[in-house]
Enzyme design. Structure first.
Site, PDB file in Angstrom:
ATOM      1  N   HIS A 105      34.792  36.592  35.511  1.00 51.38           N
ATOM      2  CA  HIS A 105      34.956  35.274  36.323  1.00 51.38           C
ATOM      3  C   HIS A 105      34.992  35.118  38.429  1.00 51.38           C
ATOM      4  CE1 HIS A 105      37.731  31.604  37.145  1.00 51.38           C
ATOM      5  NE2 HIS A 105      38.371  32.553  37.379  1.00 51.38           N
ATOM      6  N   SER A 108      37.387  28.309  40.082  1.00 50.78           N
ATOM      7  CA  SER A 108      37.694  28.275  39.905  1.00 50.78           C
ATOM      8  C   SER A 108      39.208  27.949  39.645  1.00 50.78           C
ATOM      9  CB  SER A 108      38.935  29.585  39.276  1.00 50.78           C
ATOM     10  OG  SER A 108      39.575  29.996  38.158  1.00 50.78           O
TER      11      SER A 108
HETATM   12  C1  GTR Z   1      43.691  31.608  36.731  1.00 49.88           C
HETATM   13  C2  GTR Z   1      44.489  30.585  35.895  1.00 49.88           C
HETATM   14  C3  GTR Z   1      43.033  29.311  35.733  1.00 49.88           C
HETATM   15  C4  GTR Z   1      41.946  30.081  36.870  1.00 49.88           C
HETATM   16  C5  GTR Z   1      42.025  31.070  37.749  1.00 49.88           C
HETATM   17  C6  GTR Z   1      41.454  30.871  39.385  1.00 49.88           C
HETATM   18  O1  GTR Z   1      44.964  32.211  36.816  1.00 49.88           O
HETATM   19  O2  GTR Z   1      44.370  29.900  34.694  1.00 49.88           O
HETATM   20  O3  GTR Z   1      42.933  27.962  35.850  1.00 49.88           O
HETATM   21  O4  GTR Z   1      42.076  28.240  37.917  1.00 49.88           O
HETATM   22  O5  GTR Z   1      43.324  31.383  37.724  1.00 49.88           O
HETATM   23  O6  GTR Z   1      42.043  30.052  40.081  1.00 49.88           O
HETATM   24  O7  GTR Z   1      40.613  32.396  39.318  1.00 49.88           O
END
Ligand code: GTR
Length: 433
Positions: free
Chosen positions: A413, A271
């Protein structure tokens, strides 16, 4: 490309077709060339129920493929001035540098030139870690300038059965320390040190917050507080560039450690850590491979698709991640002089692995795959056989060609053992042979 997307959308809805829908679709499919159907059903499409759910709960963001605007990507091989790039030498000499500068100027910002001192301290060694399989090293990397200092703790496991320097994975940990616990009291798939070691790699990790805390304080804390001088400019580095710089300081240590083969170090992040891993490998060509796990906007995903998280949204939510100049490209992506296929191309001819997760539409799986796909003209300058299908691979089916690889894993995610195993399969080919 638009036709292609619509074909996919049609098939996507067919996963749970109602009777009336099937009748409706029959006429649509009749207009599609015969080969499209068999080709299309193989490739990944966003699960309809996830699209519906996200679109309902977050109506302000786009999760529909058919609402992706028509866009034209900047041409990777056409420099601002002069002739089209036709070989690797010309790419390295001119265009690569030009694109790197564009990313510094417009996206991540520039590292200041402030001089600093760096000291490596081995604070601990355990020769019998991971039940004897590895040696654990705790390395403190102290950075100082004009009386101010900070320490990046690099935790490292190296396999005990190696006879020469081994390839390594350096994880940028953007989550809590329990996700990458060097004591191994807590084991988490986010950093499966045991599996990494058993496959013959060294497992290294540092906390991104050691370099720069992940909050907006007008760039006073972390490495900004130590190296920044004078007024901030539009292209002053943000926090992602700072984390990437931290990865390079870890690399500075790794090249000195004879248990590691410095020519075979992969940088990996999830991420925001994935965005960082890509930028670290773009800036620092000592990294032999970069792994972007579900990095999304500001990482692997094409900005011009405006799917899920967008440039405008990310700058509002995380005003410290990028340089100030990046703000102007929010809702103005078509004018941005770069898109993220160019970031992936900066890693060529070294290896790059991009991943997505099927329910993580915020990070735009298709936009991430297309970004990799559109970076291939540069990889082909080095290895003309590098070729990926423009269609996405099916779920849980890694694809790779030359030094490029991609998978979309089922689920949400996260960085999981399943991801790591596919990533290590690819590394076995590109880093070990
Ligand atoms: C989210 C963000 C993403 C991603 C994520 C993370 O809130 O919008 O761009 O980077 O966090 O790092 O888990």
């Amino acid at each position: 490309m638009e036709t292609y997307q619509r074909v996919k959308d049609n098939i996507m809805i067919l996963t749970k077709p109602s009777a009336s829908f099937i009748i409706g679709m029959a006429s649509v499919l009749a207009t599609i060339p015969a080969f499209s159907f068999s080709q299309t059903v193989q490739g990944w499409i966003a699960p309809a129920e996830v699209v519906e759910k996200l679109s309902k709960s977050q109506p302000q963001y786009n999760y529909y493929e058919e609402k992706v605007p028509v866009y034209t990507l900047p041409d990777l091989l056409l420099p601002a001035e002069g002739k089209r790039i036709v070989n690797a030498e010309a790419w390295n000499l001119t265009r690569r540098q030009e694109i790197l500068e564009l990313f510094r100027e417009n996206v991540y910002g520039r590292v200041p030139e402030t001089p600093y001192n760096m000291i490596f301290r081995i604070s601990g060694i355990d020769n019998n870690a991971l039940e004897g399989a590895a040696t654990r090293k705790e390395v403190d990397i102290e950075i100082s300038s004009e009386g101010l200092s900070l320490t990046i703790r690099l935790n490292l496991f190296v396999p005990n059965d190696a006879t020469e320097g081994v390839p390594a994975f350096l994880l940028i940990n953007n989550r809590g320390t329990e996700q990458a616990d060097p004591s191994r009291k807590i084991k988490n798939e986010f950093w499966p040190a045991e599996e990494i070691i058993s496959r013959g790699y060294a497992a290294a990790v540092f906390q991104n917050s050691d370099v720069d805390p992940d909050n907006f304080d007008d760039f006073r804390n972390g490495i900004h507080g130590i190296l920044d001088r004078g007024e901030r400019k539009g292209d002053s580095w943000g926090t992602i560039a700072a984390w990437a710089w931290g990865a390079s300081r870890c690399m500075d240590y790794l090249v000195t450690d004879s248990d590691i083969d410095p020519a075979r170090v992969a940088v990996i992040g999830h991420s925001r850590g994935g965005k960082t891993a890509l930028w670290a490998a773009a800036e620092d060509q000592r990294f032999a491979m970069a792994v972007s796990n579900e990095s999304g906007c500001g990482g692997a995903a094409l900005a011009r698709r405006k799917f899920g998280e967008t440039v405008e949204v990310i700058n509002k939510a995380f005003p410290h991640w990028f340089c100030r100049n990046y703000i102007q490209w929010g809702n103005n992506e078509d004018s941005m002089p770069v898109d993220m296929h160019m970031l992936l191309a900066l890693i060529a001819p070294r290896a790059v692995y991009v991943t997505s997760a099927s329910e993580d539409l915020w990070a735009d799986p298709r936009g991430s795959y297309l970004s990799l796909y559109h970076s291939l003209p540069v990889f082909r300058l080095f290895d003309s056989n590098t070729e990926l299908d423009k269609r996405m691979p099916p779920l849980n089916t890694p694809v790779s060609s030359g030094n490029t690889a991609y998978h979309v894993r089922d689920g949400v995610h996260n960085l999981l053992l399943k991801d790591w195993n596919w990533i290590m399969d690819f590394a076995d080919r590109v880093l070990k042979q």
